[in-house]
Scaffold this motif. Structure first.
Motif, PDB file in Angstrom:
ATOM      1  N   ALA A   1       0.854  -1.188   0.000  1.00  0.00           N
ATOM      2  CA  ALA A   1       0.000   0.000   0.000  1.00  0.00           C
ATOM      3  C   ALA A   1       0.888   1.235   0.000  1.00  0.00           C
ATOM      4  CB  ALA A   1      -0.894  -0.019   1.235  1.00  0.00           C
ATOM      5  N   ALA A   2       0.557   2.208  -0.874  1.00  0.00           N
ATOM      6  CA  ALA A   2       1.431   3.373  -1.054  1.00  0.00           C
ATOM      7  C   ALA A   2       1.713   4.066   0.288  1.00  0.00           C
ATOM      8  CB  ALA A   2       0.799   4.352  -2.039  1.00  0.00           C
ATOM      9  N   GLY A   3       0.700   4.138   1.142  1.00  0.00           N
ATOM     10  CA  GLY A   3       0.863   4.843   2.404  1.00  0.00           C
ATOM     11  C   GLY A   3       1.787   4.143   3.392  1.00  0.00           C
ATOM     12  N   ARG A   4       2.034   2.849   3.180  1.00  0.00           N
ATOM     13  CA  ARG A   4       2.864   2.088   4.111  1.00  0.00           C
ATOM     14  C   ARG A   4       4.284   1.875   3.600  1.00  0.00           C
ATOM     15  NH1 ARG A   4       0.291  -1.045   7.682  1.00  0.00           N
ATOM     16  NH2 ARG A   4       2.326  -0.971   8.669  1.00  0.00           N
ATOM     17  N   ALA A   5       4.532   2.230   2.329  1.00  0.00           N
ATOM     18  CA  ALA A   5       5.817   1.888   1.709  1.00  0.00           C
ATOM     19  C   ALA A   5       7.002   2.534   2.431  1.00  0.00           C
ATOM     20  CB  ALA A   5       5.807   2.306   0.236  1.00  0.00           C
ATOM     21  N   GLY A   6       6.824   3.781   2.892  1.00  0.00           N
ATOM     22  CA  GLY A   6       7.934   4.542   3.452  1.00  0.00           C
ATOM     23  C   GLY A   6       8.569   3.919   4.680  1.00  0.00           C
ATOM     24  N   GLU A   7       7.772   3.181   5.468  1.00  0.00           N
ATOM     25  CA  GLU A   7       8.345   2.593   6.682  1.00  0.00           C
ATOM     26  C   GLU A   7       9.082   1.277   6.407  1.00  0.00           C
ATOM     27  OE1 GLU A   7       5.029   0.658   9.213  1.00  0.00           O
ATOM     28  OE2 GLU A   7       3.976   2.188   8.034  1.00  0.00           O
ATOM     29  N   ILE A   8       8.870   0.708   5.228  1.00  0.00           N
ATOM     30  CA  ILE A   8       9.447  -0.602   4.928  1.00  0.00           C
ATOM     31  C   ILE A   8      10.564  -0.509   3.884  1.00  0.00           C
ATOM     32  CG2 ILE A   8       8.892  -2.953   4.162  1.00  0.00           C
ATOM     33  CD1 ILE A   8       5.939  -2.252   4.822  1.00  0.00           C
ATOM     34  N   PHE A   9      10.400   0.385   2.913  1.00  0.00           N
ATOM     35  CA  PHE A   9      11.332   0.436   1.784  1.00  0.00           C
ATOM     36  C   PHE A   9      12.003   1.812   1.719  1.00  0.00           C
ATOM     37  CE2 PHE A   9       7.865  -2.490   0.698  1.00  0.00           C
ATOM     38  CZ  PHE A   9       8.596  -3.661   0.585  1.00  0.00           C
ATOM     39  N   ALA A  10      13.328   1.802   1.588  1.00  0.00           N
ATOM     40  CA  ALA A  10      14.082   3.054   1.647  1.00  0.00           C
ATOM     41  C   ALA A  10      15.011   3.188   0.450  1.00  0.00           C
ATOM     42  CB  ALA A  10      14.892   3.100   2.939  1.00  0.00           C
ATOM     43  N   ARG A  11      15.535   4.390   0.274  1.00  0.00           N
ATOM     44  CA  ARG A  11      16.586   4.714  -0.693  1.00  0.00           C
ATOM     45  C   ARG A  11      16.171   4.476  -2.145  1.00  0.00           C
ATOM     46  NH1 ARG A  11      21.567   2.345  -0.566  1.00  0.00           N
ATOM     47  NH2 ARG A  11      22.522   4.262  -1.289  1.00  0.00           N
ATOM     48  N   GLY A  12      14.909   4.625  -2.415  1.00  0.00           N
ATOM     49  CA  GLY A  12      14.438   4.578  -3.796  1.00  0.00           C
ATOM     50  C   GLY A  12      13.249   5.517  -3.882  1.00  0.00           C
ATOM     51  N   PRO A  13      12.830   5.868  -5.105  1.00  0.00           N
ATOM     52  CA  PRO A  13      11.726   6.815  -5.227  1.00  0.00           C
ATOM     53  C   PRO A  13      10.401   6.193  -4.781  1.00  0.00           C
ATOM     54  CG  PRO A  13      12.354   5.965  -7.383  1.00  0.00           C
ATOM     55  CD  PRO A  13      13.349   5.428  -6.409  1.00  0.00           C
ATOM     56  N   LEU A  14       9.625   6.959  -4.023  1.00  0.00           N
ATOM     57  CA  LEU A  14       8.274   6.550  -3.612  1.00  0.00           C
ATOM     58  C   LEU A  14       7.334   7.709  -3.913  1.00  0.00           C
ATOM     59  CD1 LEU A  14       9.043   4.915  -0.136  1.00  0.00           C
ATOM     60  CD2 LEU A  14       8.433   3.730  -2.254  1.00  0.00           C
ATOM     61  N   PRO A  15       6.160   7.464  -4.443  1.00  0.00           N
ATOM     62  CA  PRO A  15       5.654   6.157  -4.841  1.00  0.00           C
ATOM     63  C   PRO A  15       6.406   5.603  -6.048  1.00  0.00           C
ATOM     64  CG  PRO A  15       4.165   7.886  -5.583  1.00  0.00           C
ATOM     65  CD  PRO A  15       5.208   8.559  -4.737  1.00  0.00           C
ATOM     66  N   SER A  16       6.279   4.290  -6.210  1.00  0.00           N
ATOM     67  CA  SER A  16       6.952   3.602  -7.311  1.00  0.00           C
ATOM     68  C   SER A  16       5.961   2.603  -7.900  1.00  0.00           C
ATOM     69  CB  SER A  16       8.204   2.902  -6.771  1.00  0.00           C
ATOM     70  OG  SER A  16       8.889   2.248  -7.816  1.00  0.00           O
TER      71      SER A  16
END
Ligand SMILES: [Fe+2]
Length: 536
Positions: free
Chosen positions: A423-438
């Motif tokens: 889920a786009a809103g949850r990506a930031g806490e799990i995935f780092a160092r790449g562009p978000l949203p992706s």
């Protein structure tokens, strides 16, 4: 204005239709013909046109061939130089020119009523560039194996059109270099390059200095790719043979050098344009590791990659280029879809037991939470090679064994990772160092240490993952399925890989879905509002 776009000359034949500045349909021929990549990219196959996909585009829009105002063909035979002059040793290359010159009549044969006089040749890299910019303003970088005479374009798009700032002529080609390596490592060239990228994560770039000498950028914004003596660096690997560290080290070395050269090309371009946004197409645009390096270390604030970065995307690009209407709305679900009634009819005809649950998203989440593998068939199929939530295989990310089971379903190599959707809103806490949203799986992200053990199935050997973020307004059904899965498991992530088996195109029609379900140990097929369960 009604513009049909056609890609036919090399591989991934495809058709696209732009009507009054709106992308109405785009599809790859392989989804219809069920032959992966449509054809092999040899000169002898250049006459074949994407007949089935082109006919479907017209039918989808309710148009006849005589209603088409222009046809963009993504190859301009007038730009070709004789094979001897390009430096490519291909004695049959002239067939491509000959067949391309005949394309108007070949297309008129395939689409009765089409006026062959309406066919326009769009230079290959201009078509790629238009698929990346889609009429928007900014810098554009195209790198592929080859077009008519070049393998690269750097430029700037604006309301005034495309300004080409640099173009590298053959035989120098980053794409062909990577294809040569792919073949040397025992994989299928101009098809399996992504396997080389995955293999690179296992190696060390210990041949980097040699590659820096052989592959280098030039002051005019282009580059040189000298011939590389591959067997000196690693023994050739036969298809299916076990790979060794030597193979992985060579893959890592070429991958690293590719990243460095793309960075140089991006910096050269940025110095001239000062743009904030870089838009990318061409086959190297599928190299999500290199794309991520461009984001992390490159001069552009935003990097956007066309999800149909390969030659299929030039069908869309050729149509957009000729339509010339300014910025065009884009979403990758541009292929075929079926009504609920049509899907139900296929299920009845096949005499498979099916149910219509109150909410297919909940039923799927339940199966996934119980560690089942789900075939997910919803809405229009994707343009480009990535499953983005319309023709997907889904699984629980929490168990390493799931990865092995999935790779078994797909009959593919165990070293290859599968990707997470989140889920786009949850990506930031799990995935780092790449562009978000992706949203298109075209970049890699580091998986946060706290999450690596929770979603091991989607973590590659180097601790990265190729994420697809799901926006609830663009993909409400997928978002609901993710939320339902999280309610059951505490995990906002689901494994997502393309719905196909090894060597076959992605599933496109309900019948394809049933064939795939029937031949593989998939637990649940979720097709439209219906589900088909594998008997226990
Ligand atoms: Fe291309």
């Amino acid at each position: 204005m009604r513009v049909l776009g056609i890609n036919a000359v090399f591989h991934d034949p495809a058709a696209a239709l732009v009507v009054d500045g709106r992308i109405v349909a785009a599809a790859e021929e392989e989804r219809f013909s069920r032959r992966k990549h449509g054809k092999r990219p040899v000169p002898f196959s250049a006459w074949e046109q994407p007949v089935l996909s082109a006919r479907w585009c017209l039918a989808h829009a309710g148009l006849r061939a005589e209603d088409i105002d222009l046809v963009g063909f993504s190859y301009d035979p007038s730009l070709v130089r004789p094979a001897g002059e390009t430096g490519l040793e291909d004695p049959w290359d002239h067939l491509r020119t000959m067949y391309a010159e005949q394309a108007p009549s070949l297309l008129a044969d395939a689409l009765p009523g089409l006026d062959p006089g309406k066919v326009r040749f769009v230079p290959h890299h201009v078509a790629h560039a238009a698929s990346a910019t889609l009429g928007r303003t900014g810098s554009v970088l195209v790198c592929d194996g080859r077009g008519e005479r070049a393998s690269h374009l750097s430029g700037r798009n604006s309301a005034d059109g495309l300004e080409v700032l640099a173009s590298q002529d053959l035989p120098h080609s980053l794409g062909l270099m990577y294809e040569d390596l792919t073949e040397h490592l025992g994989f299928l060239r101009s098809s399996d390059e992504y396997k080389v990228m995955a293999l690179a994560s296992y190696g060390k770039p210990r041949h980097l200095e040699l590659l820096r000498a052989a592959v280098r950028t030039t002051e005019d914004g282009g580059f040189v790719t000298d011939g590389i003596d591959w067997p000196r660096l690693a023994p050739a690997r036969a298809p299916g043979e076990q790979w060794t560290n030597e193979h992985a080290d060579l893959a890592a070395s070429v991958q690293r050098r590719l990243e460095e050269v793309l960075l140089d090309l991006a910096r050269w371009l940025h110095e001239r344009t000062g743009d904030r946004t870089l838009m990318i197409a061409g086959g190297t645009g599928f190299n999500c590791v290199a794309n991520t390096v461009l984001v992390r270390q490159g001069p552009f604030e935003n990097v956007w990659v066309q999800p149909a970065a390969g030659d299929a995307g030039t069908a869309l690009g050729a149509a957009v280029h000729l339509a010339n209407t300014g910025p065009v709305e884009f979403a990758p679900d541009l292929g075929r879809d079926w009504t609920d009634a049509e899907i139900e009819q296929v299920l009845r005809t096949a005499r498979v037991p099916y149910e219509r649950p109150p909410d297919v998203a909940e039923t799927v989440a339940e199966t996934l939470a119980e560690d089942g593998i789900v075939a997910w068939f919803q809405g229009r199929s994707e343009y480009g090679p990535r499953a983005l939530g319309h023709r997907s295989l889904l699984a629980h990310p929490g168990r390493r064994a799931t990865l092995e089971r999935l790779n078994d379903v797909k009959g593919r190599e165990q070293f290859r990772p599968v990707a997470p959707m989140v889920a786009a809103g949850r990506a930031g806490e799990i995935f780092a160092r790449g562009p978000l949203p992706s949203p298109y799986m075209l970049f890699v992200h580091d998986v946060a240490p706290a999450w690596q053990d929770r979603i091991p199935a989607v973590v590659h050997v180097d601790g990265t993952a190729r994420v697809q973020t799901v926006d609830a307004s663009a993909e409400p059904l997928v978002a609901r399925m993710l939320a339902a899965f999280e309610r059951r498991t505490g995990l906002p992530v689901v494994v997502n890989t393309s719905l196909n088996t090894a060597g076959r195109p992605m599933v496109d029609s309900p019948r394809d879905a049933l064939e795939c379900f029937g031949a593989t140990p998939i637990d649940l097929l979720a097709i439209g509002p219906f589900v088909v369960r594998r008997p226990a």
